[in-house]
Scaffold this motif. Structure first.
Motif, PDB file in Angstrom:
ATOM      1  N   GLY D  29     -18.139 -52.018  13.101  1.00  0.00           N
ATOM      2  CA  GLY D  29     -18.253 -50.599  13.405  1.00  0.00           C
ATOM      3  C   GLY D  29     -18.286 -50.364  14.901  1.00  0.00           C
ATOM      4  N   GLY D  30     -19.058 -51.206  15.584  1.00  0.00           N
ATOM      5  CA  GLY D  30     -19.170 -51.057  17.031  1.00  0.00           C
ATOM      6  C   GLY D  30     -17.834 -51.268  17.708  1.00  0.00           C
ATOM      7  N   TYR D 118     -12.860 -49.924   6.063  1.00  0.00           N
ATOM      8  CA  TYR D 118     -12.911 -48.507   6.417  1.00  0.00           C
ATOM      9  C   TYR D 118     -12.575 -48.311   7.888  1.00  0.00           C
ATOM     10  N   PHE D 119     -13.209 -49.139   8.718  1.00  0.00           N
ATOM     11  CA  PHE D 119     -12.997 -48.940  10.148  1.00  0.00           C
ATOM     12  C   PHE D 119     -11.615 -49.391  10.596  1.00  0.00           C
ATOM     13  N   SER D 120     -11.099 -50.401   9.903  1.00  0.00           N
ATOM     14  CA  SER D 120      -9.732 -50.790  10.268  1.00  0.00           C
ATOM     15  C   SER D 120      -8.764 -49.664   9.945  1.00  0.00           C
ATOM     16  N   TYR D 121      -8.952 -49.008   8.792  1.00  0.00           N
ATOM     17  CA  TYR D 121      -8.096 -47.859   8.452  1.00  0.00           C
ATOM     18  C   TYR D 121      -8.258 -46.755   9.477  1.00  0.00           C
ATOM     19  N   LEU D 122      -9.521 -46.502   9.823  1.00  0.00           N
ATOM     20  CA  LEU D 122      -9.802 -45.403  10.726  1.00  0.00           C
ATOM     21  C   LEU D 122      -9.148 -45.653  12.090  1.00  0.00           C
ATOM     22  N   ASN D 123      -9.261 -46.897  12.544  1.00  0.00           N
ATOM     23  CA  ASN D 123      -8.630 -47.249  13.816  1.00  0.00           C
ATOM     24  C   ASN D 123      -7.116 -47.154  13.726  1.00  0.00           C
ATOM     25  N   LEU D 124      -6.589 -47.619  12.628  1.00  0.00           N
ATOM     26  CA  LEU D 124      -5.143 -47.556  12.452  1.00  0.00           C
ATOM     27  C   LEU D 124      -4.693 -46.107  12.459  1.00  0.00           C
ATOM     28  N   PHE D 125      -5.491 -45.259  11.802  1.00  0.00           N
ATOM     29  CA  PHE D 125      -5.148 -43.846  11.804  1.00  0.00           C
ATOM     30  C   PHE D 125      -5.104 -43.311  13.226  1.00  0.00           C
TER      31      PHE D 125
END
Lengths: 343, 100, 177, 653
Positions: D29-30, D118-125
């Protein structure tokens, strides 16, 4: 028929006669030398010092009953010894055995001593020699006997294998001489280096000479390579079932082959009929030739009674893994040197 | 001198004998021998034409054919030995599993 | 005239012994007749002023290849051709079909003969254009072989090597080292 | 430098996607948050660079590499920063960072690997969104366009084990495909017409020609692009996926389905302002569609009971307003509203997330109430954002919305203005309703079923009398966004109120044309002021209605629903649009596909052809293989036969 043709025919007949006698003489020599080496007398009773022993042997063999095993192949059983001895005689056809001679001024023009002189003489000798294997192989097969068959099989494998080394060592000499005619090859060996070393190819081809002699022993199925008739294993090998005249022809062929081998060796490596100039002037160059051949033949007999027989697999391994590669190396080195010195 | 077509006819007959042998004989070794006959028939043609045209190329190709024949014989006979070990037969009709 | 006699003699031996090669069931005899045929062929080569080819024919064919055949015949010791019945499970495997090949061979002879008849210039004697000097010269032969045909020569040597290795691998019993 | 902006989140994605399952939550997350913050920092730096440039050529280009090179199309992967995209990257990275931080707390109940996913998706987005915004040509933008669609799909269906979530993801994806298809066609039409796909190139080319008075190729192209925009930005007719998209985690709804991705369509039109203004027909369509969508979504929002759905319809409605602005040529106003909306809608979503988080997955506002005391931070920020969206003067939403209304009116679209005004009224009403029902009154259900609507594994039924307010990470995001909701509007302070409308001046070169409205003109100033008064009145009226019905006379709501039962049902069921689509499009396609294409075409014709070929071959082979006897002799015979025949042919010839 003119005189020349007649003389040529005479020479052919002489050669034939000499070969027949050579086998008889060699039988006697073999037994005498064997006796000498084994510290006994050898044949002694027939004639003075047993000199007529071969005649007695021949007479004995002619008197014997001709036997043919039941299951033998009639035609081939008869053909095999004939083939064998025919090949042996034929092989000598292109081997010259002396220089030009007028027979002490008997003839106007000198004639060449030798049956025929073809420009691929070496190869003809080689080709016809290689035919000799058929006699042995067919004898082995036609006898319908397991010992004979084994002998025949061994003969075929052995002779094919050693033909390679044999031919390759020949090729090296052919390269040096630059000719395939035996007479021409002999003539290139006339004279000396530095006045005292004869220009024999044995000095240029020591390795080739040794290979040739060894391969020649194997080709003629002599000890220590006498596997086709190895007594201890195969009774008498390919000629186990033979008797009488048919049997007599096999040793005959063998001895003639020995003579041919020795004659070719003399021509190729030992300068043929050159080397003894005073005999040349007398027109007796063929005596020189016979002396050399005799020396080689003695070596053959000497080897037979000195060396034990190899094992069969050792024979094949020796032929394929040592002798053949060695002869190839010899050929390559010779070719390179010839190229270097000619250029 | 012998006319060229004499040699050619001998060659043709030889070739035909070889082909016929391939079809008629039921022994792999004999079939291989028949192939050798065919090769030699061709060799004769080459040498005859070479002599006719006066160059050595006919003889040279004969050497190549001989080498190929030697290779073919070696491999062919090795195959025959291998096959014989499997089926105890030299009849080509015994080796027909490679079908359908 | 003796020339033509020699030719017919040799050609006769050649054709007859070739025919005998395929004319019987015993492969041993076949091999021997083939040797005879090759010897006759070598004679024809000599007549064609190709002594080197003739000798090579004897050395290679008669002296090596045929010994190999003989060796295999003896090794397998199954000389007689199978007298077994023909496998008639398939129309194309019946003997009649096999004989079609022989008939075709006859047709081939006719075709080639016809072709020869049409080509008139081939009726000329073989020596009509040049003397024997060039073709019978082994030195010339060697020069051409190792110069113009050097690549083919090398390729052939590789073929021989491959064939040798292949033969060893094929004929070796499984499990032998 | 520009490439770094999408690169940081991309690195975050790669790390989290490959190593994430082995990393603890704090690290993954960080890392993701850090990537966004780094991206934000770079964005601020380049923005500052841009500020330092003269106004006429504020533009930074970076060609990363040549992406495609063919005969007459050379396409570099190029980024371009101009005032418009600068605003967008600041919004995306800024709000994105806040939502990342918020998510670290909100998603904390997930297991490590899911958390990292979740965070990988969010970053990819984020990476794709930044590519979309920064791309200097249609294809590059389209890469981002498709990429955010993919991420949207992945994130809506994040809890893919839940049928509704995975269905919603598919729905979003499929509906977006329709728009994307139109977008591709639009691109092709543009390329066919102008031979270039670079935004500037297209703008220059289209600047050479007169605006189309009839419906020509530019109109077709822009209309196709607009259809693409309706898909991405949830306008009629392709808006149905957005309310369903609320199945995703709430921060996702905030980031993707409120603040950033859904505004891509608006941005795209703004990006091609010159192009669109050369197609007046399209512009009118855009405006009308926007207005209708706004009104329709607002009416639906009035009766919905799911807290996130209300916000979702609100989003659709606000997006409609933005398109209205774009359609009337008020590009600056549209982008302005996009920008302010990002703040308060993100704040609202995050606030609703905090509520849901506190209630362990409860989303139905009928089961809420009285949370004001228990969740003070959430309540205050939510309330501020509500006031902002309602258009109360002084907050961000007022300025931007008012500008849209004014420009619409000034352009002469009185009817549209009326619709927009009505929408504003409704907006104020339903947003206030949401606040009253959620935070005021008494808690209506003391034991909310923790049916895990949003939280797969809630804490179960422990003491509900004491609810936890937003944890620090969430509170931080809420507070920052609430402040933004108040202050963001002041950069667009209209001249009428003595401001300079900094944003307009900033954006103006990006649109490449002078806005039709000449700001600061005296006669307009008075009009603007009077319209402002009307807006203010509307806002307060809306709030008042809501206060009256849902705070004071709660029973009135029920009786109203009784009185206007058909209307109520119509609104509650969202005008039956989903059912309509299902009946008119989905079912016919299904039937045609199954009966016609599958059973008829595929099975009969295609499979028949394939199987028939196979059967033919195998049947033929069954006959021909009889020729293959396995006997060498036969083969040799056929070969030899060939020899004889060929030779015979040559001899006979």
């Amino acid at each position: 028929m003119d005189l020349r043709s007649g003389i040529q025919l005479g020479i052919i007949g002489l050669t034939f006669f000499m070969l027949i006698n050579a086998s008889a003489l060699l039988v006697l020599a073999e037994r005498k030398i064997m006796g000498f080496m084994q510290q006994r007398y050898g044949p002694y009773l027939v004639g003075p010092h047993g000199l007529l022993q071969p005649l007695a042997d021949i007479l004995k063999l002619l008197m014997k009953e001709e036997l043919r095993p039941k299951g033998a192949d009639k035609w081939l059983f008869t053909l095999a010894p004939i083939l064998s001895v025919t090949a042996a005689f034929a092989a000598f056809a292109t081997v010259p055995w002396g220089g030009e001679t007028t027979f002490f001024g008997l003839l106007d023009e000198p004639v060449k001593l030798g049956v025929a002189d073809v420009n691929v003489g070496v190869l003809v000798v080689f080709a016809v020699t290689s035919m000799g294997v058929y006699g042995i192989v067919l004898a082995g097969w036609a006898s319908n006997s397991k010992y004979s068959l084994m002998g025949g099989l061994r003969a075929s494998a052995q002779m094919i294998s050693y033909e390679l080394a044999y031919a390759t060592s020949l090729a090296a000499v052919i390269l040096l001489a630059g000719s395939l005619s035996l007479r021409e090859m002999v003539d290139t060996q006339a004279g000396t280096w530095f006045g005292f070393i004869p220009r024999w190819y044995v000095f240029l081809q020591p390795v080739g000479f040794i290979i040739y002699v060894i391969a020649g022993v194997a080709e003629t199925n002599r000890a220590p390579f006498d596997f086709p008739e190895a007594e201890q294993e195969l009774v008498a090998g390919y000629n186990t079932e033979y008797s009488s005249v048919r049997f007599a022809l096999f040793p005959q062929a063998e001895y003639i082959n020995m003579a041919t081998m020795s004659a070719v060796a003399t021509n190729l490596y030992l300068g043929g009929w050159h080397g003894l100039p005073f005999l040349d002037t007398l027109g007796l160059s063929w005596v020189t030739f016979l002396l050399k051949v005799g020396a080689i033949l003695f070596t053959y007999i000497w080897m037979r009674w000195t060396l034990p027989r190899y094992r069969y697999d050792q024979l094949m391994a020796f032929g394929w893994k040592f002798l053949f590669p060695l002869s190839v190396v010899n050929l390559i080195v010779t070719a390179a040197l010839v190229l270097y010195f000619n250029a | 001198m012998i006319p060229l077509h004499h040699y050619l006819i001998v060659s043709a007959v030889l070739f035909a004998i070889g082909t016929a042998g391939v079809f008629l004989r039921r022994n792999l070794i004999t079939i291989l021998l028949s192939v050798e006959i065919m090769l030699n028939a061709v060799n004769l043609t080459f040498v005859a034409f070479g002599r006719y045209r006066g160059d050595v190329d006919g003889q040279i190709i004969t050497f190549f054919v001989m080498t190929v024949a030697a290779a073919e014989a070696a491999v062919g006979l090795a195959l025959i030995i291998a096959l014989f070990r499997h089926r105890e037969s030299l009849n080509p009709d015994a080796f027909t599993s490679l079908k359908w | 005239m003796p020339e033509i006699v020699t030719f017919y003699l040799l050609a006769g031996i050649l054709v007859v012994s070739s025919a005998l090669v395929i004319g019987q069931r015993n492969p041993m005899y076949s091999v021997l007749f083939l040797i005879v045929a090759f010897a006759a062929l070598a004679g024809l080569y000599i007549q064609l002023d190709a002594p080197f080819v003739a000798v090579a024919q004897i050395i290679i064919y008669a002296g090596a290849i045929m010994v190999l055949f003989l060796f295999v015949v003896m090794l397998l010791n199954a000389p007689q051709e199978d007298a077994a019945e023909w496998d008639r499970t398939h129309p194309l495997r019946r003997p009649g079909i096999a004989r079609v090949g022989a008939v075709l061979a006859g047709v081939l002879i006719l075709q080639l003969a016809y072709a020869l008849v049409r080509a008139n210039e081939l009726q000329a004697p073989v020596g009509s254009q040049t003397g024997p000097a060039i073709v019978s010269n082994v030195r010339e032969l060697g020069k051409v072989l190792f110069d113009r045909h050097a690549f083919a020569f090398e390729a052939t040597s590789i073929l021989i090597l491959v064939a040798m290795v292949g033969a060893v691998v094929l004929a070796r019993r499984e499990g032998e080292s | 430098m520009l490439a770094l902006i999408p690169l940081f989140p991309l690195i975050g994605f790669v790390v989290n996607a490959t190593l994430g399952r082995r990393l603890p939550k704090s690290v993954s997350g960080g890392l993701a948050s850090l990537a966004m913050l780094a991206s934000f920092a770079v964005s601020v730096t380049v923005w500052w660079q841009l500020v330092g440039m003269p106004a006429e050529d504020r533009s930074i280009d970076q060609v990363v590499y040549t992406w495609l090179a063919s005969d007459d199309l050379t396409l570099p992967l190029a980024f371009r920063l101009d005032p418009l995209s600068a605003v967008m990257i600041l919004v995306v990275t800024g709000i994105g960072s806040l939502i990342h931080i918020y998510s670290t707390a909100y998603m904390h109940d997930e297991v490590d690997s899911e958390f990292a996913r979740y965070f990988s998706y969010l970053n990819l987005f984020a990476a794709f969104m930044l590519v979309l915004v920064l791309g200097s040509s249609f294809p590059v933008m389209f890469v981002g366009w498709e990429g955010v669609g993919l991420c949207s799909y992945l994130l809506i269906g994040f809890w893919f084990k839940k049928q509704s979530a995975s269905d919603a993801g598919k729905k979003a994806f499929v509906v977006n495909r329709i728009g994307d298809y139109a977008f591709i066609l639009g691109m092709l039409a543009l390329f066919a017409r102008f031979g270039t796909l670079d935004f500037q190139g297209v703008a220059q080319a289209v600047g050479q020609v007169e605006p189309e008075t009839s419906f020509g190729i530019v109109s077709i192209a822009t209309l196709l692009l607009f259809i693409g925009a309706t898909g991405k930005s949830a306008q009629i007719p392709l808006y149905t996926w957005l309310p369903d998209a609320m199945e995703g985690p709430t921060p996702v709804s905030a980031l993707i389905h409120a603040a950033t991705m859904v505004t891509a369509g608006v941005y795209m039109i703004g990006r091609n302002a010159v192009l669109f203004s050369h197609a007046p027909e399209t512009m009118l369509i855009v405006a009308v569609i926007g207005a209708i969508t706004a009104l329709m979504a607002a009416t639906i929002g009035l009766v919905q009971n799911d807290i996130k759905r209300v916000l979702a319809y609100s989003t659709v409605s606000q997006l409609g307003l933005m398109f209205l602005a774009m359609g009337v040529g008020a590009f600056g106003a549209g982008i302005f509203h996009l920008y302010t909306h990002a703040f308060f809608k993100a704040c609202l979503f995050l606030g609703s997330g905090a509520v849901i988080h506190a209630l362990h997955g409860e989303q139905d506002i009928r089961n809420m109430g009285g949370l004001r005391k228990q969740l003070p931070i959430t309540f205050s920020t939510f309330a501020i954002a509500t006031i902002a969206i309602a258009g109360v003067p002084g907050l961000a939403g007022f300025f931007s919305k008012d500008e849209i209304l004014f420009e619409t009116f000034a352009e002469g679209h009185t009817i549209l203005w009326f619709v927009a005004a009505l929408t504003s009224l409704l907006t104020a009403t339903y947003m206030s309703r949401l606040v009253y029902l959620t935070f005021f009154g008494q808690r209506r259900n003391d034991a909310p079923a923790a049916h895990g609507h949003d939280h797969g594994h809630g804490h179960g039924a422990h003491d509900h009398g004491h609810l936890h307010d937003a944890p620090p990470a969430m509170a931080l995001a809420l507070i920052v966004l609430a402040i933004g909701s108040i202050a963001a509007g002041y950069i667009g302070l209209p001249h009428a109120l003595g401001g300079h409308n900094v944003l307009h001046a900033w954006l103006e070169p990006a649109f490449g044309l002078h806005e039709a409205v000449a700001e600061g003109e005296a006669d307009h100033a008075s009009l603007e002021l009077s319209l402002m008064g009307v807006s203010t009145l509307i806002a307060f009226a809306g709030i008042a209605i809501a206060t009256f019905i849902w705070l004071w006379r709660r029973e009135l709501a029920a009786s109203l629903a009784q009185t206007f039962a058909p209307l109520y049902r119509l609104l509650l069921n969202k005008y039956y649009v989903d059912e309509l689509y299902d009946a008119t499009i989905v079912q016919p396609i299904k039937v045609v596909s199954q009966q016609g294409l599958w059973r008829g075409f595929d099975v009969r014709i295609i499979d028949g052809a394939v199987n028939g070929t196979g059967a033919l071959v195998s049947g033929g082979s069954a006959v021909l293989r009889r020729l293959q006897t396995g006997s060498v002799r036969t083969y040799a015979g056929s070969l030899f036969m060939g020899v004889v025949v060929v030779l015979g042919y040559y001899l006979w010839r």
